[in-house]
Design a protein around this motif. Structure first.
Motif, PDB file in Angstrom:
ATOM      1  N   ILE A   1      -6.120   1.060 -11.897  1.00 31.81           N
ATOM      2  CA  ILE A   1      -6.900   0.047 -11.185  1.00 31.81           C
ATOM      3  C   ILE A   1      -8.285  -0.117 -11.804  1.00 31.81           C
ATOM      4  CG2 ILE A   1      -7.911   1.538  -9.409  1.00 31.81           C
ATOM      5  CD1 ILE A   1      -7.249  -0.723  -7.386  1.00 31.81           C
TER       6      ILE A   1
ATOM      7  N   LEU B   1       2.662   1.461  -3.536  1.00 26.87           N
ATOM      8  CA  LEU B   1       1.741   1.904  -4.582  1.00 26.87           C
ATOM      9  C   LEU B   1       1.376   3.378  -4.423  1.00 26.87           C
ATOM     10  CD1 LEU B   1      -0.636  -1.164  -4.929  1.00 26.87           C
ATOM     11  CD2 LEU B   1       0.983  -0.314  -6.621  1.00 26.87           C
ATOM     12  N   THR B   2       1.221   3.812  -3.205  1.00 27.53           N
ATOM     13  CA  THR B   2       0.887   5.207  -2.955  1.00 27.53           C
ATOM     14  C   THR B   2       2.047   6.122  -3.339  1.00 27.53           C
ATOM     15  OG1 THR B   2      -0.619   4.586  -1.173  1.00 27.53           O
ATOM     16  CG2 THR B   2       0.172   6.868  -1.187  1.00 27.53           C
TER      17      THR B   2
ATOM     18  N   THR C   1       0.836  -1.200   0.000  1.00 24.94           N
ATOM     19  CA  THR C   1       0.000   0.000   0.000  1.00 24.94           C
ATOM     20  C   THR C   1       0.873   1.253   0.000  1.00 24.94           C
ATOM     21  OG1 THR C   1      -1.767  -1.169   1.158  1.00 24.94           O
ATOM     22  CG2 THR C   1      -1.801   1.248   1.265  1.00 24.94           C
TER      23      THR C   1
ATOM     24  N   TRP D   1      -1.508   3.145  -8.065  1.00 21.65           N
ATOM     25  CA  TRP D   1      -2.956   2.944  -8.017  1.00 21.65           C
ATOM     26  C   TRP D   1      -3.603   3.302  -9.345  1.00 21.65           C
ATOM     27  CZ3 TRP D   1      -4.540   0.040  -4.251  1.00 21.65           C
ATOM     28  CH2 TRP D   1      -3.897   0.067  -3.022  1.00 21.65           C
ATOM     29  N   GLN D   2      -2.894   4.080 -10.176  1.00 21.82           N
ATOM     30  CA  GLN D   2      -3.434   4.451 -11.482  1.00 21.82           C
ATOM     31  C   GLN D   2      -3.607   3.189 -12.308  1.00 21.82           C
ATOM     32  OE1 GLN D   2      -0.411   7.106 -12.859  1.00 21.82           O
ATOM     33  NE2 GLN D   2      -1.089   8.794 -11.571  1.00 21.82           N
TER      34      GLN D   2
END
Length: 143
Positions: free
Chosen positions: A63, A54-55, A51, A60-61
């Motif tokens: 998804i 990815l942040t 998490t 997260w783009q």
């Protein structure tokens, strides 16, 4: 010319180093708790770490672009990972890390076999020799 960080070999070797540390740390970690709880703690750490990664990397783009078949196989991969981890931790609880890990690494042999059988990949004679040697080596270390 590719940098070392763009090389699959570099990342595979780094994965092997972390997998080796995983075995050692997990053997110590399962000494006083159940293997299911140990697997849950490990999983929560992985989820938290991913998490954060990815942040920080904008991962997260995309998804929203996930679709049926890839998601199904990622879910199946996750189920297989969870089952593998549970079995691995239980084996570590019962046996020596130096013997458990080589048997676990027979997954390399199974990946080669499944790659040929399921994915239609081809292995050369030298690749098959490697599969045989890995099998023999893992069994010799585990004895």
């Amino acid at each position: 010319m590719k940098t070392v960080f763009a090389s699959w070999q570099f990342w595979a070797l780094l994965a092997a180093v972390f997998a080796a540390l995983t075995a050692v740390f997990a053997k110590i970690g399962v000494s006083d708790i159940g293997t299911g709880l140990a697997t849950l703690v490990r999983t929560l750490v992985v989820v938290a770490l991913l998490t954060v990664i990815l942040t920080l990397t904008g991962g997260w783009q995309g998804i929203s672009g996930l679709s049926g078949r890839p998601v199904l196989f990622l879910v199946l991969s996750g189920v297989a990972t969870g089952a593998s981890w549970l079995c691995y931790f239980h084996a570590l609880k019962l046996g020596d890390a130096a013997r458990v890990a080589p048997i676990d690494k027979l997954s390399v042999v199974l990946v080669a076999l499944f790659g040929v059988w399921i994915l239609g990949e081809r292995l050369s004679t030298i690749n098959w020799l490697g599969v045989v040697l890995i099998t023999g080596g893992a069994l010799l270390v585990a004895v």
